[in-house]
Scaffold this active site. Structure first.
Site, short mmCIF file in Angstrom:
data_model
loop_
_atom_site.label_atom_id
_atom_site.label_comp_id
_atom_site.label_asym_id
_atom_site.label_seq_id
_atom_site.Cartn_x
_atom_site.Cartn_y
_atom_site.Cartn_z
N SER C 45 0.87 -1.15 0.00
CA SER C 45 0.00 0.00 0.00
C SER C 45 0.92 1.21 0.00
O SER C 45 1.82 1.31 0.83
CB SER C 45 -0.90 -0.02 1.24
OG SER C 45 -1.84 1.03 1.15
N GLU C 46 0.71 2.14 -0.93
CA GLU C 46 1.72 3.17 -1.16
C GLU C 46 1.88 4.14 0.01
O GLU C 46 2.85 4.88 0.06
CB GLU C 46 1.45 3.94 -2.46
CG GLU C 46 0.17 4.76 -2.48
CD GLU C 46 -0.97 4.00 -3.12
OE1 GLU C 46 -1.01 2.76 -3.02
OE2 GLU C 46 -1.85 4.66 -3.73
N ASN C 47 0.94 4.12 0.96
CA ASN C 47 1.13 4.98 2.13
C ASN C 47 2.16 4.42 3.10
O ASN C 47 2.53 5.10 4.05
CB ASN C 47 -0.20 5.22 2.85
CG ASN C 47 -0.88 3.94 3.27
OD1 ASN C 47 -0.93 3.00 2.50
ND2 ASN C 47 -1.39 3.91 4.48
N SER C 87 8.62 4.00 -0.34
CA SER C 87 7.43 3.46 -0.99
C SER C 87 7.41 3.82 -2.47
O SER C 87 7.20 2.96 -3.33
CB SER C 87 6.18 4.00 -0.29
OG SER C 87 5.02 3.42 -0.84
#
Lengths: 219, 220, 219, 220
Positions: C45-47, C87
């Protein structure tokens, strides 16, 4: 007091309280000896530690905690271990308040050369180019001459470390400040005078109207 | 021994930030934002701030409170889709919104923090993001040249600090915080806990103390 | 089986074992439901998390562990928490094996548009431009039409997300592969045929000589 | 559950690396280098390798063994001052040495790893480092354009791994390792310990498992 100790004591006076300071290997590393423990200064070693401490007692070394020369060190309480990208991010991003670098030559504009002697010695620049370009304040700590040959010269015979002039040059004889108009002599050592400094310096310089005697007290 | 920092109240920290300043604020959809500091900015009635953040969160959370309280004149963010207030103020011409791809945003903040002159990236080429920007060819491939993004203040949330200012983050509350800590002229950190110096192992530190200018006191 | 489940099941067949996969929010996130737990797949998840797990039971949320939409998630054993620079370093550096993105429009070259509708809606690109440009394989998962208007079009009316064509387009009707010569229809859904797909598609496409029926079994 | 990796011997790992390959090797003056893997490369008599590393250490330590055993045809490093062998082979024309400022070196490796087209930096401007390189003007300031540095293999030392490949580092043994893990075509990690998956907290991971292709088995 030997020449190196004298230079290190004078450079230590430049270290401001509560700052982050990088000391080059060799002579510059001696500066730490004269910075008061209660000054709140953090020393960075570019191989990846902020909060470098003294050499550990024999038998208490950690092979994974070394300085940039590969020598065993300790870390002070509040130290941080960082990778090389963060380490040089801090250096290149202007987060190092002051660096002290050794010098082979410095030119009349205050530009440092310290990473190679063509045809003779090529140690490489290591982190010196990044430090000389990126630290907030760059101080050169070096002996005034090498075998009677001045290290402060009109124009460097060896390749520059950075196009950016350094902020201060400290030798056992003198303290110079590079300015856009050339070098200015700020201080002379107790055992020398302007004439002797001129004789031992390969570049023209102005004498500051506030010229004073170098203090050799550690701060 | 490193310099120690006496922690300050959120209100005191807010008083350091003048109207019209640029602020980068950590957080991702409201997670990992310095919430008490944001509340203090709202309470102080700040105006004309430029916000640099990943997003404008959702109403009532994180930096969305700055939007609702009309503290902002500009927002440089990657996403506003979960905050209808941002969209409304933008459409009404009351808030300037500059949209930046998220990876470019974090890399441009990092570039400012680590002294790079630009970010050279394929992201955004051939899209409206390219408009008005230099391109650079390297080995026959074209890239977009994106400029570093810095701010007067970086407002950081952390899980834990020591009184020197070393910061640790937790899980996805980390996000932009450690990068912004590199790029703010003044860095103010709001940790959930503050422990004595020496309590955080050097390998656990994600933001070294030297980057942090002020610590917000812990909540009671 | 609703249309979204159908699309998600087909996309899940593209997920290779032991890979790192990023799923966009909305429809793409459903793909995780059809990837076998023993496939050794890590979801990013890019967060800031690699190894995204299912939604936690009520009362077992951690406010500091969320997905890119801000919703509560868990992390699997072997997960890593990373900052936004790492990320997006992974995303832009080609370390994400596959991403699944939603789409508003895709053009005849396979270029995606999914981040704004001028004059109507500007959610912003978030991480979509980086994913569409940097992931090793980009799959678009979307419904074939919106209110009977084709989403696959000759030329996008709205701004592109990336100049790079996607690798696969999966709708409830069809699977297309963009090629330098245009779109190629690889599969049709069990309940449709080429003529119906042509009628619902706004761009010309070739029909693969190996055209087959879309399997709706999860892998 | 993530994919697990069966650990392999140093000799097996060395067999994956052909003569003439480019290798980046972590370590700083021999600290934090994958020593058993280096020994295996020497034992296998590799030749023509291009080494990318911070330095060539000192004789008998870390990558210096590759110099002494004449495994290298080229070294891209920031410092060779503590290894007279490197200097001697360079002067004799037997080893090509490309000197790169340390900050530029790590940033160029990172750029390759994170998909940037170039590094835009003031370091090296007006010095021999500038020779033959593009410059770029951004807002009236000139910078040097340095190209990304990638390698066929990244050889990484770590304090600890799990069997998925998540890596933790220790103190100054960290150095270039986590950055090189981003930029090698194949990444081989040599951890001192390997623990079951789930034993390393997500916030302690510095190199996510997905970046690591092979794990060297722990020493007995």
């Amino acid at each position: 007091m030997d020449l190196k100790e004298r230079i290190a004591r004078r450079v230590a006076q430049e270290v401001q309280p509560a700052t982050l300071v990088n000391l080059g290997i060799g002579l510059p590393s001696l500066v730490a000896n004269y910075v008061p423990a209660n000054a709140g200064v953090f020393f960075q070693s570019e191989n990846g530690v902020i909060g470098l401490g003294a050499r550990p007692p024999e038998g208490m070394e950690d092979p994974d905690l070394t300085d940039a020369g590969g020598g065993f060190v300790t870390a002070v309480p509040g130290a941080a271990a960082i990778d090389s990208a963060m380490s040089f991010g801090l250096i290149r991003g202007g987060h190092i308040d002051m660096t002290v670098l050794g010098g082979l030559e410095v030119d009349a504009q205050g530009r440092l050369a310290n990473w190679m002697i063509p045809g003779k010695l090529t140690p490489g620049m290591g982190g010196a180019m990044d430090l000389a370009t990126g630290a907030k304040k760059v101080v050169v700590a070096m002996t005034h001459c090498i075998k009677d040959r001045p290290k402060i010269v009109e124009s460097c015979a060896i390749p520059l470390t950075s196009a950016r002039p350094v902020d201060l040059i400290v030798t056992e004889m003198a303290v110079f400040q590079p300015t856009p108009d050339g070098l200015v002599l700020l201080e002379h050592a107790p055992d020398t005078d302007v004439a002797a400094i001129r004789a031992a310096t390969g570049a023209a310089f102005e004498v500051s109207s506030g010229l004073k005697e170098m203090s050799l007290d550690a701060p | 021994m490193p310099a120690m920092k006496r922690s300050i109240t959120p209100a005191k920290a807010a008083s350091l930030i003048p109207d019209g300043a640029s602020i980068m604020v950590g957080g991702f959809m409201g997670v990992g934002s310095p919430n008490r500091l944001i509340d203090a900015l709202v309470a102080a009635g700040k105006t004309g701030l430029t916000l640099i953040a990943n997003d404008t969160a959702m109403p009532g959370k994180g930096v969305a409170k700055l939007v609702t309280a009309r503290c902002l004149s500009k927002a440089i963010v990657s996403h506003i889709g979960l905050n209808p207030e941002t969209q409304a103020q933008m459409n009404a011409g009351e808030l300037e919104v500059e949209l930046v791809p998220q990876g470019t945003l974090v890399e441009c903040i990092r570039a400012a923090g680590v002294g790079l002159g630009a970010v050279v990236t394929p992201t955004g080429l051939g899209t409206p993001v390219q408009e008005g920007k230099q391109t650079l060819e390297v080995d026959g491939v074209s890239y977009l040249v994106e400029k570093p993004i810095r701010a007067d203040f970086a407002l950081i949330a952390a899980r834990q600090s020591d009184y020197a200012g070393n910061l640790e983050y937790a899980l996805t509350a980390q996000n932009f915080n450690p990068i912004m800590a590199l790029a703010g002229g003044t860095v103010i950190a709001e940790p959930e806990h503050i422990v004595p110096v020496g309590m955080i192992p050097p390998d656990a530190v994600r933001t070294p103390a030297s980057l942090v200018d002020h610590l917000i006191e812990r909540a009671l």
